[in-house]
Design a protein around this motif. Sequence first.
Motif, PDB file in Angstrom:
ATOM      1  N   LEU A 142       1.541 -37.978 -79.732  1.00 25.73           N
ATOM      2  CA  LEU A 142       1.445 -39.218 -78.955  1.00 25.73           C
ATOM      3  C   LEU A 142      -0.009 -39.555 -78.610  1.00 25.73           C
ATOM      4  CD1 LEU A 142       4.493 -38.830 -76.542  1.00 25.73           C
ATOM      5  CD2 LEU A 142       4.165 -40.660 -78.189  1.00 25.73           C
ATOM      6  N   ASN A 143      -0.781 -38.543 -78.256  1.00 25.24           N
ATOM      7  CA  ASN A 143      -2.193 -38.775 -77.940  1.00 25.24           C
ATOM      8  C   ASN A 143      -2.960 -39.320 -79.136  1.00 25.24           C
ATOM      9  OD1 ASN A 143      -2.594 -38.226 -75.197  1.00 25.24           O
ATOM     10  ND2 ASN A 143      -2.648 -36.025 -75.534  1.00 25.24           N
ATOM     11  N   SER A 144      -2.656 -38.778 -80.312  1.00 27.45           N
ATOM     12  CA  SER A 144      -3.397 -39.165 -81.519  1.00 27.45           C
ATOM     13  C   SER A 144      -3.130 -40.610 -81.926  1.00 27.45           C
ATOM     14  CB  SER A 144      -3.030 -38.228 -82.676  1.00 27.45           C
ATOM     15  OG  SER A 144      -1.706 -38.464 -83.134  1.00 27.45           O
ATOM     16  N   THR A 145      -2.009 -41.162 -81.478  1.00 30.33           N
ATOM     17  CA  THR A 145      -1.662 -42.539 -81.860  1.00 30.33           C
ATOM     18  C   THR A 145      -2.150 -43.574 -80.857  1.00 30.33           C
ATOM     19  OG1 THR A 145       0.480 -42.413 -80.721  1.00 30.33           O
ATOM     20  CG2 THR A 145       0.429 -41.700 -83.034  1.00 30.33           C
ATOM     21  N   GLY A 146      -2.776 -43.115 -79.758  1.00 27.53           N
ATOM     22  CA  GLY A 146      -3.253 -44.047 -78.743  1.00 27.53           C
ATOM     23  C   GLY A 146      -2.151 -44.546 -77.826  1.00 27.53           C
ATOM     24  N   THR A 147      -0.969 -43.966 -77.952  1.00 26.21           N
ATOM     25  CA  THR A 147       0.180 -44.418 -77.164  1.00 26.21           C
ATOM     26  C   THR A 147      -0.039 -44.193 -75.672  1.00 26.21           C
ATOM     27  OG1 THR A 147       1.695 -43.997 -78.992  1.00 26.21           O
ATOM     28  CG2 THR A 147       2.663 -44.128 -76.799  1.00 26.21           C
ATOM     29  N   PHE A 148      -0.515 -42.983 -75.307  1.00 26.11           N
ATOM     30  CA  PHE A 148      -0.734 -42.700 -73.894  1.00 26.11           C
ATOM     31  C   PHE A 148      -1.823 -43.579 -73.302  1.00 26.11           C
ATOM     32  CE2 PHE A 148       1.152 -38.213 -74.213  1.00 26.11           C
ATOM     33  CZ  PHE A 148       2.327 -38.617 -73.612  1.00 26.11           C
ATOM     34  N   ASP A 149      -2.899 -43.767 -74.041  1.00 26.97           N
ATOM     35  CA  ASP A 149      -3.986 -44.610 -73.533  1.00 26.97           C
ATOM     36  C   ASP A 149      -3.488 -46.026 -73.238  1.00 26.97           C
ATOM     37  OD1 ASP A 149      -5.724 -42.533 -73.683  1.00 26.97           O
ATOM     38  OD2 ASP A 149      -6.656 -43.131 -75.568  1.00 26.97           O
ATOM     39  N   ALA A 150      -2.705 -46.578 -74.160  1.00 24.33           N
ATOM     40  CA  ALA A 150      -2.173 -47.933 -73.972  1.00 24.33           C
ATOM     41  C   ALA A 150      -1.216 -47.974 -72.790  1.00 24.33           C
ATOM     42  CB  ALA A 150      -1.464 -48.392 -75.245  1.00 24.33           C
ATOM     43  N   GLY A 151      -0.379 -46.932 -72.664  1.00 19.42           N
ATOM     44  CA  GLY A 151       0.573 -46.877 -71.559  1.00 19.42           C
ATOM     45  C   GLY A 151      -0.108 -46.706 -70.219  1.00 19.42           C
ATOM     46  N   ILE A 152      -1.165 -45.872 -70.173  1.00 19.11           N
ATOM     47  CA  ILE A 152      -1.911 -45.657 -68.931  1.00 19.11           C
ATOM     48  C   ILE A 152      -2.549 -46.963 -68.457  1.00 19.11           C
ATOM     49  CG2 ILE A 152      -3.963 -44.551 -67.949  1.00 19.11           C
ATOM     50  CD1 ILE A 152      -3.286 -42.127 -69.791  1.00 19.11           C
ATOM     51  N   ALA A 153      -3.156 -47.676 -69.398  1.00 23.15           N
ATOM     52  CA  ALA A 153      -3.795 -48.945 -69.042  1.00 23.15           C
ATOM     53  C   ALA A 153      -2.781 -49.941 -68.487  1.00 23.15           C
ATOM     54  CB  ALA A 153      -4.490 -49.534 -70.269  1.00 23.15           C
ATOM     55  N   SER A 154      -1.599 -49.989 -69.094  1.00 27.51           N
ATOM     56  CA  SER A 154      -0.552 -50.902 -68.646  1.00 27.51           C
ATOM     57  C   SER A 154      -0.073 -50.537 -67.243  1.00 27.51           C
ATOM     58  CB  SER A 154       0.620 -50.876 -69.630  1.00 27.51           C
ATOM     59  OG  SER A 154       1.672 -51.700 -69.189  1.00 27.51           O
TER      60      SER A 154
END
Length: 502
Positions: free
Chosen positions: A133-145
């Motif tokens: 999940l980290n490698s796909t940028g999913t967490f970063d996008a979710g954190i920002a949201s």
Amino acid sequence: MSKKKMSFPTAFTVLFIVLIFAAILTYVVPAGSYSKLKYEADKISFSVTKPDGSVENLPGTQETLNNLGVKVGIEKFKEGSISKAVAIPGTYEEVPKNPQGFINILKAPINGIYDTVDIIVFVLIIGGVIGVLNSTGTFDAGIASLSRATKGREFLLIVVVTVLISLGGTTFGLAEETIALYPVLVPVFMAAGYDAIVCIAALYMGSSIGTMFATVSPFSSVIASNAAGITFTQGLTMRAIALVIGTIITIVYIVKYGKKIKKDPTKSLIYDQKEEITEKFLKDYDPNNVPEFTFRRKLMLSIFGLAFVVLVWGVSSQEWWFGEMTALFLLVGIIIGVISGIGEKEFVNKFVAGAADLVGVALIIGIARAINLIMDSGLISDSILNASSGLVTGMNPKIFIVVMLFVFIVLGFFIPSSSGLAVLAIPIMAPLADTVGLPRDVIVSAYQYGQGLISFITPTGLILATLAMVDVTYDKWLKFIMPLMGYIGILAVVMLLIQSMF
């Protein structure tokens, strides 16, 4: 030449110090054992294992239990409510010592890892899924949201997480399962302006308060009440009130600390680790340049979140344990890998790298278990229990119940398993309540409060594995938690004294 700055030892060193201390105790504390009673459902009989190792088979009847002084209904054994071996009151005997030497100390961590391999594999699989999940940028996008949604109301993160985890702890003993949440929520809390300790406190203390003031948890309230020969509804109201008060105190304490460090980050207990922890959890996170929260990323995050809902359902109603939970997250990892579109080779590399990040945590879990194995092999756990029971005999009821709290704090340090302590100690301690004119449900509450309170800090429990997830040293956690431990300890004493009046 500048002197090297002294630093607090790692979790591994702390555990090995406690391990050596436990081994030394096996030379000092007399070895001893209670006779243990276990129900054999296939034979409809009881097997009694005596301190000398001999086994006696007795009829599986209520009369047998009455004769042995075990005041528990036979139906509790037949329906499986009590499945572990139960200590028989009045049967303690000293046995030849079995001190644990150098070789035993070396082998204990290895045996501890074998003994906790189910938890270890669960941790590694979780690490693998998070790596993908980290490698796909999913967490970063979710954190920002999430950061945008909670802007100005970040304290709600503390309130919601603590309350939900506390509810899980009080109903089905949510504890080890929270390990999966730290890599997910630590970056969320940090992005909201808090430090990692705030996230640890919300998760770990939510779980600890919930299990300490457990209401219907089968792993503490129910099994301890059964072992005491009472229904788990006795004392339930007082524990529920204590749960509400304890959760409120915990939330206020965490929110107050969080507000202080949001105002001045240098007040953080781990301010000197800010760069290091940020590098670990928010390495690629830039609030001004985050990946787009696409449908694919939302879908992957939703599936990951749904896994926790399924986990709660499985543990609370389907008797799931770590085998089933691990299989669930392995399946989720594969599904996320397919949806991500990163390809088979990249998926495997990121999964393995994510699992590797949690190898240290997995090893700490095994070493913590080694301490219990050393004590069991050294035959001193029952001796400590026997000495504790003798300490409180014939006391004034009010003094008795307060001392019982501290007895269970000590026992909880050496026996961190709630169900293990219940079946070992409650059959011995519950009859003592009769001798001072107290109801047995007060003993159940004292057991829960004592073991729950020491779980805030005991190295033999989950706290060191938790801190290792975030690279926070034990001394900084102690500095944060000791005042709160004092407040909750006072609450426990007050609630026990009130309960003993009814």
